[in-house]
Design a protein around this motif. Sequence first.
Motif, PDB file in Angstrom:
ATOM      1  N   ARG A  41       0.863  -1.182   0.000  1.00  0.00           N
ATOM      2  CA  ARG A  41       0.000   0.000   0.000  1.00  0.00           C
ATOM      3  C   ARG A  41       0.892   1.222   0.000  1.00  0.00           C
ATOM      4  O   ARG A  41       1.846   1.265   0.779  1.00  0.00           O
ATOM      5  N   HIS A  67       2.451  -3.108   5.337  1.00  0.00           N
ATOM      6  CA  HIS A  67       1.997  -3.033   3.942  1.00  0.00           C
ATOM      7  C   HIS A  67       2.717  -1.924   3.172  1.00  0.00           C
ATOM      8  O   HIS A  67       2.781  -1.959   1.952  1.00  0.00           O
ATOM      9  N   ASP A 112      -2.015  -9.808   3.117  1.00  0.00           N
ATOM     10  CA  ASP A 112      -3.231 -10.386   3.685  1.00  0.00           C
ATOM     11  C   ASP A 112      -3.624 -11.517   2.750  1.00  0.00           C
ATOM     12  O   ASP A 112      -3.678 -11.324   1.533  1.00  0.00           O
ATOM     13  N   GLU A 138      -4.410 -10.613  13.819  1.00  0.00           N
ATOM     14  CA  GLU A 138      -5.219 -10.809  12.601  1.00  0.00           C
ATOM     15  C   GLU A 138      -4.781 -12.109  11.935  1.00  0.00           C
ATOM     16  O   GLU A 138      -3.649 -12.214  11.475  1.00  0.00           O
ATOM     17  N   HIS A 160      -3.057 -11.746   8.322  1.00  0.00           N
ATOM     18  CA  HIS A 160      -1.922 -10.866   8.024  1.00  0.00           C
ATOM     19  C   HIS A 160      -0.583 -11.573   8.302  1.00  0.00           C
ATOM     20  O   HIS A 160      -0.325 -12.019   9.425  1.00  0.00           O
TER      21      HIS A 160
END
Length: 206
Positions: A73, A115, A122, A178, A181
């Motif tokens: 990202r 990210h 993910d 998570e 992840h």
Amino acid sequence: MNIRVLYNYILVRLAVRHILPAHFVNSKPVSECGEELVERDGCLVRLGVFERLKQVNEFLPDGYRIVVVEGFRDERKQEQLRQEAEKKIKEAFPEITESELVTRLNKSVANRSGHLTGGAVDVLLYKDNQVAPCGSKYLEFNNETPSFARLKDKTSSANRKILHKAMKKAGFSNYPAEWWHFSYGDKMWAAYANKHAAIYGEVKNS
Ligand SMILES: [Zn+2]
């Protein structure tokens, strides 16, 4: 490593505490290796991550495969996600204090996410071309979201184990908060895999 961090680290290793303190993760130095970003399932990841993701499918039982739903990202997307998350939290908890807001926000969208390095992914598990349930849905935050949660559904529990075993075997570290992840090469990986330094720093927009 100071004594408090060491204490936390031992608790994590013994599975008494699962999540390393953010300041410990963020304190890992970065020795950037300069690997390029390449495409996988429509997402960008570092080359070393790409190679390891290929191995994961080989480690999975027949009929299973993984699909990457989020990789690199850029800063703008990360900020946009934080703003969206902030709005949702404020809607759900109109009376929330500023410090509670920051805590909740950092839990759902990390401030300095892996990210941003191209080292974090993910991942969803597929069986016979259908998403295989692994507890909570992707990006759904409830008591089944942490990786170590005890799942009521036996199939989901088995699927989560299958996914985690294959990812670990390929060299990824999971973020215990998570189940979806994973990272390789970023600061989180360095912290959880007990490496001296990360090899992927944040990729700046060119
Ligand atoms: Zn993620």
